[in-house]
Scaffold this motif. Structure first.
Motif, PDB file in Angstrom:
ATOM      1  N   UNK A  32       0.845  -1.176   0.000  1.00 53.41           N
ATOM      2  CA  UNK A  32       0.000   0.000   0.000  1.00 53.41           C
ATOM      3  C   UNK A  32       0.883   1.229   0.000  1.00 53.41           C
ATOM      4  N   UNK A  36       1.079  11.864   1.277  1.00 52.17           N
ATOM      5  CA  UNK A  36       0.498  12.837   2.175  1.00 52.17           C
ATOM      6  C   UNK A  36       1.055  14.209   1.820  1.00 52.17           C
ATOM      7  N   UNK A  44       0.252  16.229   8.467  1.00 53.51           N
ATOM      8  CA  UNK A  44       0.074  15.628   7.145  1.00 53.51           C
ATOM      9  C   UNK A  44      -1.390  15.262   6.906  1.00 53.51           C
ATOM     10  N   UNK A  46      -3.836  12.989   3.979  1.00 53.36           N
ATOM     11  CA  UNK A  46      -3.753  12.047   2.870  1.00 53.36           C
ATOM     12  C   UNK A  46      -4.175  12.701   1.560  1.00 53.36           C
ATOM     13  N   UNK A  49      -3.800   7.473  -2.537  1.00 52.45           N
ATOM     14  CA  UNK A  49      -3.625   6.133  -1.968  1.00 52.45           C
ATOM     15  C   UNK A  49      -3.700   5.119  -3.102  1.00 52.45           C
ATOM     16  N   UNK A  88       4.986  13.907   1.493  1.00 58.28           N
ATOM     17  CA  UNK A  88       5.577  12.731   2.124  1.00 58.28           C
ATOM     18  C   UNK A  88       4.993  11.466   1.511  1.00 58.28           C
ATOM     19  N   UNK A  96       2.714  -6.533   8.501  1.00 59.82           N
ATOM     20  CA  UNK A  96       3.242  -5.640   9.548  1.00 59.82           C
ATOM     21  C   UNK A  96       2.103  -4.870  10.198  1.00 59.82           C
ATOM     22  N   UNK A  97       0.887  -5.346  10.053  1.00 61.82           N
ATOM     23  CA  UNK A  97      -0.298  -4.644  10.556  1.00 61.82           C
ATOM     24  C   UNK A  97      -0.449  -3.260   9.945  1.00 61.82           C
ATOM     25  N   UNK A  98      -0.005  -3.145   8.717  1.00 60.11           N
ATOM     26  CA  UNK A  98      -0.136  -1.895   7.964  1.00 60.11           C
ATOM     27  C   UNK A  98       0.586  -0.745   8.652  1.00 60.11           C
ATOM     28  N   UNK A  99       1.657  -1.050   9.384  1.00 57.72           N
ATOM     29  CA  UNK A  99       2.441   0.005  10.015  1.00 57.72           C
ATOM     30  C   UNK A  99       3.069   0.864   8.929  1.00 57.72           C
ATOM     31  N   UNK A 100       2.859   2.172   8.988  1.00 56.02           N
ATOM     32  CA  UNK A 100       3.363   3.056   7.941  1.00 56.02           C
ATOM     33  C   UNK A 100       4.855   3.308   8.105  1.00 56.02           C
ATOM     34  N   UNK A 102       7.681   5.875   6.529  1.00 56.09           N
ATOM     35  CA  UNK A 102       7.600   7.176   5.882  1.00 56.09           C
ATOM     36  C   UNK A 102       8.903   7.568   5.188  1.00 56.09           C
ATOM     37  N   UNK A 103       8.752   8.268   4.050  1.00 55.36           N
ATOM     38  CA  UNK A 103       9.877   8.985   3.493  1.00 55.36           C
ATOM     39  C   UNK A 103      10.074  10.288   4.259  1.00 55.36           C
TER      40      UNK A 103
END
Lengths: 112, 114
Positions: A32, A36, A44, A46, A49, A88, A96-100, A102-103
């Motif tokens: 995914x 942002x 930030x 969204x 997506x 971003x 990973x449980x959708x853990x974000x 980030x750049x």
């Protein structure tokens, strides 16, 4: 090496130009992909997506994902001074449980 | 239509002082997060709370504690502030952790440690 790399800029372009913002990543598990937008002294929010590879368009914005190259892009057409912000990228995957992750963000300046 | 509210917006502390950053959301979200944002580093997760009554460490938890006071509120505490904790702190929430929904952010607390 960071998992997600993003050029911090600043990127300065004239009003009306097409803007290309990019991120590269190293973890092939990412599924995914998000962009942002962050205005100065704000949190930030969204913008776009995308799931897996391909393109997604929303008005003047197009998000593109190339999983084979581990590369994502955000294109802004007919750029406006109001588009001046930090952009971003963030990405996640199910295991990973959708853990974000980030750049660092690219600062974009649109000159009138 | 407040969304995620953070207080205070700005704070200056001396090394060794303590303080608590407050965060509240009015979207009935289950999961809440604390991030710090430093130049060139992106957002780094400090702690998160998947649901009321639970908290877990993120990427950079050292020097911080959190409390999920109720479903709406999630606070971040610095017990003995250090200059390395100078940063912008963001709170975020999401309806359910473990989903691919977007996170909603507050406008941040700018913290300087002298």
């Amino acid at each position: 090496q960071k998992e997600v790399e993003q050029d911090p800029g600043p990127l300065s372009v004239p009003e009306g130009a097409i803007v290309s913002l990019n991120c590269t990543y190293s973890n092939s598990a990412f599924q995914y992909f998000m962009w942002y937008r962050q205005y100065s002294r704000k949190g930030p929010e969204l913008l776009m997506y995308t799931y897996s590879s391909g393109n997604k368009e929303d008005g003047r914005f197009t998000a593109q994902v190339d999983k084979s190259s581990k590369y994502i892009s955000l294109f802004i057409r007919d750029s406006q001074p109001s588009d001046s912000a930090t952009y971003l990228c963030a990405m996640s995957y199910m295991d990973s449980n959708y853990q974000l992750i980030w750049g660092a963000g690219t600062k974009l300046i649109i000159k009138p | 239509n407040a969304g995620v509210t953070q207080t205070p917006k700005f704070q200056v502390l001396k090394t060794g002082q303590s303080m608590t950053l407050q965060c509240a959301q009015d979207m009935n979200h289950n999961s809440m997060y604390w991030y710090r944002q430093d130049p060139g580093m992106g957002l780094r997760l400090i702690y998160y709370s998947a649901s009321e009554g639970t908290t877990d460490k993120g990427e950079v938890p050292n020097g911080y504690n959190v409390s999920r006071l109720n479903k709406r509120e999630f606070s971040l505490r610095l017990e003995s502030a250090a200059p390395s904790q100078t940063s912008v702190y963001f709170c975020a929430s999401i309806r359910v952790r473990g989903s691919n929904q977007p996170q909603h952010f507050g406008d941040g607390t700018r913290l300087s440690i002298l």
